[in-house]
Design a protein around this motif. Structure first.
Motif, PDB file in Angstrom:
ATOM      1  N   ASN A 224      -3.648   6.819   6.614  1.00  0.00           N
ATOM      2  CA  ASN A 224      -3.208   7.087   5.246  1.00  0.00           C
ATOM      3  C   ASN A 224      -3.431   5.916   4.315  1.00  0.00           C
ATOM      4  OD1 ASN A 224      -2.155   9.652   5.717  1.00  0.00           O
ATOM      5  ND2 ASN A 224      -0.380   8.719   6.728  1.00  0.00           N
ATOM      6  N   LEU A 225      -3.373   4.710   4.869  1.00  0.00           N
ATOM      7  CA  LEU A 225      -3.412   3.527   4.013  1.00  0.00           C
ATOM      8  C   LEU A 225      -4.806   2.909   3.927  1.00  0.00           C
ATOM      9  CD1 LEU A 225      -0.070   1.924   5.246  1.00  0.00           C
ATOM     10  CD2 LEU A 225      -0.408   3.355   3.233  1.00  0.00           C
ATOM     11  N   TYR A 226      -5.607   3.097   4.960  1.00  0.00           N
ATOM     12  CA  TYR A 226      -6.941   2.492   5.000  1.00  0.00           C
ATOM     13  C   TYR A 226      -7.961   3.537   5.461  1.00  0.00           C
ATOM     14  CZ  TYR A 226      -3.936  -1.703   5.635  1.00  0.00           C
ATOM     15  OH  TYR A 226      -2.966  -2.674   5.534  1.00  0.00           O
TER      16      TYR A 226
ATOM     17  N   ARG B 224       0.807  -1.209   0.000  1.00  0.00           N
ATOM     18  CA  ARG B 224       0.000   0.000   0.000  1.00  0.00           C
ATOM     19  C   ARG B 224       0.846   1.267   0.000  1.00  0.00           C
ATOM     20  NH1 ARG B 224      -5.595  -0.913   1.256  1.00  0.00           N
ATOM     21  NH2 ARG B 224      -5.881  -3.138   1.585  1.00  0.00           N
ATOM     22  N   LYS B 225       2.054   1.168   0.553  1.00  0.00           N
ATOM     23  CA  LYS B 225       2.949   2.337   0.472  1.00  0.00           C
ATOM     24  C   LYS B 225       3.622   2.398  -0.890  1.00  0.00           C
ATOM     25  CE  LYS B 225       3.918   3.753   5.063  1.00  0.00           C
ATOM     26  NZ  LYS B 225       4.862   3.865   6.181  1.00  0.00           N
TER      27      LYS B 225
ATOM     28  N   GLU C 226      -4.175   5.668  -7.376  1.00  0.00           N
ATOM     29  CA  GLU C 226      -3.408   4.517  -6.887  1.00  0.00           C
ATOM     30  C   GLU C 226      -3.992   3.192  -7.347  1.00  0.00           C
ATOM     31  OE1 GLU C 226      -3.075   4.379  -2.603  1.00  0.00           O
ATOM     32  OE2 GLU C 226      -2.083   6.338  -2.643  1.00  0.00           O
TER      33      GLU C 226
ATOM     34  N   GLN D   8       1.843   4.157  -3.749  1.00  0.00           N
ATOM     35  CA  GLN D   8       1.576   5.587  -3.640  1.00  0.00           C
ATOM     36  C   GLN D   8       2.434   6.388  -4.629  1.00  0.00           C
ATOM     37  OE1 GLN D   8       2.121   6.284   0.581  1.00  0.00           O
ATOM     38  NE2 GLN D   8      -0.064   5.985   0.979  1.00  0.00           N
TER      39      GLN D   8
ATOM     40  N   GLY E  71       7.143   6.429  10.044  1.00  0.00           N
ATOM     41  CA  GLY E  71       5.913   5.770  10.495  1.00  0.00           C
ATOM     42  C   GLY E  71       6.169   4.313  10.843  1.00  0.00           C
TER      43      GLY E  71
ATOM     44  N   ARG F 225      12.945   3.891   4.477  1.00  0.00           N
ATOM     45  CA  ARG F 225      12.880   3.203   5.758  1.00  0.00           C
ATOM     46  C   ARG F 225      13.744   1.940   5.710  1.00  0.00           C
ATOM     47  NH1 ARG F 225      10.286  -0.981   8.362  1.00  0.00           N
ATOM     48  NH2 ARG F 225       9.369  -1.656   6.408  1.00  0.00           N
TER      49      ARG F 225
END
Ligand SMILES: Cc1cc2nc3c(=O)[nH]c(=O)nc-3n(C[C@H](O)[C@H](O)[C@H](O)COP(=O)(O)OP(=O)(O)OC[C@H]3O[C@@H](n4cnc5c(N)ncnc54)[C@H](O)[C@@H]3O)c2cc1C
Ligand SMILES: Cc1cc2nc3c(=O)[nH]c(=O)nc-3n(C[C@H](O)[C@H](O)[C@H](O)COP(=O)(O)OP(=O)(O)OC[C@H]3O[C@@H](n4cnc5c(N)ncnc54)[C@H](O)[C@@H]3O)c2cc1C
Lengths: 603, 603
Positions: free
Chosen positions: B277-279, A125-126, A153, A129, B597, A581
């Motif tokens: 942000n994701l859901y 999901r990231k 997306e 984006q 995050g 990250r």
């Protein structure tokens, strides 16, 4: 200095590896069979018929005017595809039981804690984006008028595809995780299907492998192995005699491709650097055995690399068994056969890691069996645009695909013959043939697999029709035809999968019409004791292909071994991490291990 | 600045918490019963008889001339004991199924990834090394002529104690992990036994809790919860209506002690900061419900803290249900009863976390049942030197022990009465009584438990013999006698366990002969939204006790709430990490979460 090298060698990576997959162990309920599907709840439903009776295969096809692409998988191929596809043109749904991307090259490191599992995963999901798209893609998007705000997306659905029905342009899926809600099965209709579901471990039907060996494919596999290793040391520490201890501490790795070699090397590092202080007597009893079916290790690599690896491992605790075929795996042993002498022997084993090669997952075997044009058993057979033979609108890429490679080698018959005929005798002996195949593996990946067969089996003799010990031009032509027809034409690597993902996106975006061409950027392996081996196509990786030939020695591969290679290895792999990250985490993991050692807490 | 504060407030920590244990889920085979032991293999063997027939309970008593101490457990109490015991005097063996120490205060953070599991564990084998001993201990060791080279380490054995036989000075153990070798059961004889096996979750026999609720005690629990939360969001994202989504996203926390509050707060942070942000649609449907049996949260804390916590949580997504008793937990709901109105209602729940209190593990219940002098059901009853009543050479500490607390409150009858009688009426009403108990919880931990009973049940009425609504001195004396006899005299906290470990080592080393005296250094809780609440006994924690009374206001507790408290909270907890590796990791985790995050990959 390393940092300033990075842009140059950016994304130079990949090695030829018989990757081990075991999607079986993604928990899932029975697949539907080819003709009748047994629904999880036990209802038997005929296939190829759409259902919508409440909970049975709810139709979840997105309502959209755009063309619908369904992508199966969240690995290398799928992610690179999704990050490059033009979402103004297509409505994209991604289906995978794993809601994250996994940086597989570091899985061997995770088994001993050199790198932590969380450091090498990143949620899909990231990755879908806008921010995560490659800069090249963002520029194209910008030209198309797409900005962060207007960017659409791709949709992610955490589920497993359990059946593909190409005649209906439909996939059937199931949420196979422990929280699945009341209706866990559904179907999706596609206009284009992109299959990127990877492959599973090939046991070659060797008895006992499935029951007794471990595999290394998913993050959970690495966690299990890590816990098992420590558990063995803890239990061994309770035993009194060296023999009793040893019985618990025999680690046997079957397969000396990059996964097998790197696991053995990491395990040896771990034992020497961390476990030795905490379990000295047990370390004295522990054994690591690496079994290779060919006479060397990393046989698909440049010979300098494979020789160097052999040397480094010989200096370590790792015991090598080369030229050995494994005939059975039992609870506490690996039964072996020496290929040369025919002698049979057993290596006792308390933990067997199987890492010899891949084959299609059952879902795909099912599809292959249904389509007459699907003539390959090694994967979904696709043309050079990655479109599957015998199916409309279906594409396959990565480990699950077998790309038609044409008659590339036969077309260059004369040049190859001249290149091979070192002594100018007009015929090729076995040594000349092997030397040729060693040199051309980059250009003709199909040659790699064959090279091993020449070394190990009596392939040379088969083609030497007149038994002269030499191949003439005609015999050589026959041999090349066989090589060209090799089932798996491209190696199952992240590099291939990623390039295919990027390529297919360009094709469907309308940015190219040409066929896919694989471009080998180099190979690397960590071989233990803070040494790595890297074959980096330095210039090749940045120059346009026609220019490369002109570049002379600079166009050649650079082979690095030893401590410097380890620095390059680390710098490159760090740079390849898919998110900032990940980069920060992996770097921190390395620093931490250098300062404090690896964690030996067992869980 | 924070860093320079650290030496001053070093080791200031701990809060009163009904810790939730569930050692049941450490996989283990049936315990032996009190009179006959069913051996794992099915053989029935009489207890209290030594065995040595091959594999059945091999005797593994160390051969040594020193006195043999066997320590059960590798938690707070055990580690502090082992790090301070004089190994020149004693031969020390540690038995625990967990080969690492776990920093429990951060378990709630691990459930959402604010801190990673590996960051808060440290192998026991490292903690028993010379280097890991506290500096105060090293100095004493040095005086006794012990240097790093001559230091003798305690032995660690990864196994579970399955039976204690005090009449034979013997423990029976079993390797309960998946790698257990051929002989997995053994016995050890001790001269002194130190029981530090913690406690298990108290379900108060509430129907359905064991089957349907999750607990938070071990690192695996946190991993399971983390995966379950994400799984729920992934599955919810496949549902169309808000109702369907909500059904999967109802998180109910039972118990508003520090574990419950911190879990609810961390979950709320996670949802707001990362999952939103994701859901986005799923977040809109998600609910977090926190059920407290008393009228406030963190009821054992200073009232300022509990009020502040209530305020912060009320501003968050967390829905509070106070004054509610849970009567049943089903697969998808938590059945509640309002204590005031008697009304029954159900909170629907897709994930129930049970965190209400602790009770002894079965192994210990077994011992308690066998010894007539063991009159408490809340733990092994020990005198003020932590020696178990009715047994020779057996000590208990930490969550598994109930320390005799004497008649401390009755002895101060007059002072307490005066302190309580705010209006000088010569009698105490309920408000005066509660206010007194609120003030003295530090000094008399037994008062805490009782305070809740006064609030929730009709205890006041019971002691108000004449029904006047006021307690006179006699009635008050009876009440204090009851309070003094409270089953659990010290709260089950890391602070108590650690102090007891250090104390018992001093006692057995011969460095003290006095009884154990608990010294409350303060309490802290993270309440979400980057706010914490801390009650720090600033001066108290560094001044010798007699001086504290003289210190006036400086001797009082400092109560901090809000953002500053969060900084103190972080600084103190960071400093408390048991190794430098832990410190570096936790600090890095925090920085990482602030920058990138929390990771939402589900595994
Ligand atoms: C331990 C190890 C180390 C490796 N090291 C390297 C290396 O250093 N360099 C290199 O180039 N290559 C390496 N490889 C090989 C590389 O990982 C693979 O070639 C690459 O992952 C292939 O990419 P893929 O996208 O085809 O498949 P994968 O990355 O395997 O992804 C497959 C995806 O499909 C999903 N999936 C599976 N079944 C279904 C289904 N039924 N429905 C929907 N989704 C499904 C999976 O969950 C997964 O997300 C390594 C492999 C392993 C195992
Ligand atoms: C989520 C959570 C948060 C907490 N937060 C705080 C906090 O912030 N501050 C605070 O002061 N307290 C806190 N606590 C409470 C604190 O963790 C406990 O009070 C403390 O752990 C008690 O220490 P112990 O040594 O008695 O037991 P534990 O730390 O529980 O250790 C018990 C040990 O015994 C081992 N064991 C169990 N059974 C056997 C057996 N049969 N044989 C051998 N070994 C065995 C276990 O593996 C473990 O190693 C928290 C607790 C939890 C669960």
């Amino acid at each position: 200095m390393i940092a300033s090298m990075l842009p140059v060698v950016l994304q130079v990576i990949g090695y030829h590896i018989p990757a081990v997959a075991d999607t079986h162990r993604v928990p899932f309920r029975p697949l539907m069979s080819a003709t009748a599907a047994v629904e999880p709840q036990g209802r038997v439903v005929p296939t190829q018929i759409p259902f919508d009776d409440g909970c049975t295969y709810q139709d979840r096809t997105p309502k959209t005017l755009k063309e619908k692409i369904v992508v199966l998988g969240s690995g290398w191929a799928a992610v690179k595809f999704v990050q490059n596809i033009d979402t103004t043109k297509y409505d994209v749904s991604i289906i995978s039981p794993r809601n994250f991307f996994l940086f597989t090259p570091f899985l061997p490191s995770v088994t001993v804690g050199t790198v932590e599992g969380r450091s090498i995963v990143e949620p899909i999901r990231k990755l879908v984006q806008y921010d995560a798209r490659p800069i090249t893609r963002k520029i194209k998007d910008r030209f198309a008028g797409v900005e962060e705000e207007t960017f659409e997306e791709a949709r992610f659905v955490e589920a497993m595809c359990t059946k593909i029905d190409p005649s209906m342009n439909r996939v059937y899926c199931q949420d196979v995780s422990s929280v699945a809600g009341t209706c866990d099965t559904f179907s999706l209709d596609y206009d284009k299907l992109v299959i990127a579901i990877g492959a599973t471990s090939n046991t070659f039907n060797t008895p006992g492998v499935k029951e007794n060996a471990l595999f290394l494919k998913e993050i959970q596999d690495a966690t299990v192995i890590r816990s098992r290793i420590l558990d063995a040391f803890e239990t061994a520490s309770q035993k009194e005699t060296k023999e009793e201890k040893q019985q618990l501490l025999e680690f046997v790795v079957v397969g000396a491709g990059p996964t097998g070699v790197e696991f053995a090397a990491e395990l040896d590092d771990y034992i020497r650097e961390d476990l030795f202080n905490l379990y000295p007597e047990e370390v004295a009893a522990a054994r690591v055995v690496l079994i290779s079916s060919s006479d060397d290790l990393l046989s698909s690599y440049d010979k300098k690399i494979s020789d160097f690896t052999m040397k480094v491992l010989e200096e370590s605790r790792v015991e090598l068994r080369t030229g050995v075929r494994v005939t059975e795996v039992t609870k506490d042993s690996v039964v072996c056969k020496d290929k040369k002498t025919g002698e049979t022997f057993a290596e006792s084993s308390s933990l067997t890691l199987w890492s010899t090669g891949v084959k299609p997952v059952p879902l795909l075997e099912d599809v292959i069996a249904q389509i007459p044009e699907q003539t390959k058993r090694s994967g979904l057979f696709v043309d050079s645009t990655l479109k599957a033979y015998g199916m409309e609108n279906v594409y396959a890429l990565g480990d699950c695909a077998t790309v038609y490679s044409g008659n590339a080698m036969q077309n260059e018959l004369a040049q190859l013959f001249t290149k091979a005929d070192a002594d100018g005798s007009g015929t090729l002996d076995k040594a000349e043939l092997l030397s040729l195949f060693g040199k051309i593996a980059d250009k003709y990946p199909q040659a790699e697999v064959f090279e091993n067969r020449i070394k190990e089996d009596d392939v040379f003799e088969q083609f030497d029709d007149d038994g002269s010990g030499e191949l003439d031009m005609d015999e050589f032509r026959d041999l090349l035809a066989e090589v060209d027809s090799m089932l798996r034409s491209l190696p199952p690597t992240a590099q291939v999968a990623g390039q295919q993902g990027g390529y297919l996106a360009s094709l469907l975006n309308g940015e190219t019409t040409a066929g896919f061409k694989y471009f080998h950027k180099g190979s690397m392996a960590y071989v233990g004791q803070e040494k790595a081996a890297a074959q980096v196509s330095m210039l090749k990786s940045i120059l346009p292909e026609p220019v490369q030939a002109l570049a002379g020695p600079l166009g050649e591969d650079i082979v690095l071994t030893g401590g410097l290679a380890e620095i390059v290895w680390k710098a490159l792999y760090l740079d390849m991490q898919i998110s900032n990250r990940n980069k920060a985490q992996v770097a921190f993991d390395w620093i931490k291990v250098a300062m404090f050692g690896r964690d030996t807490s067992r869980y």
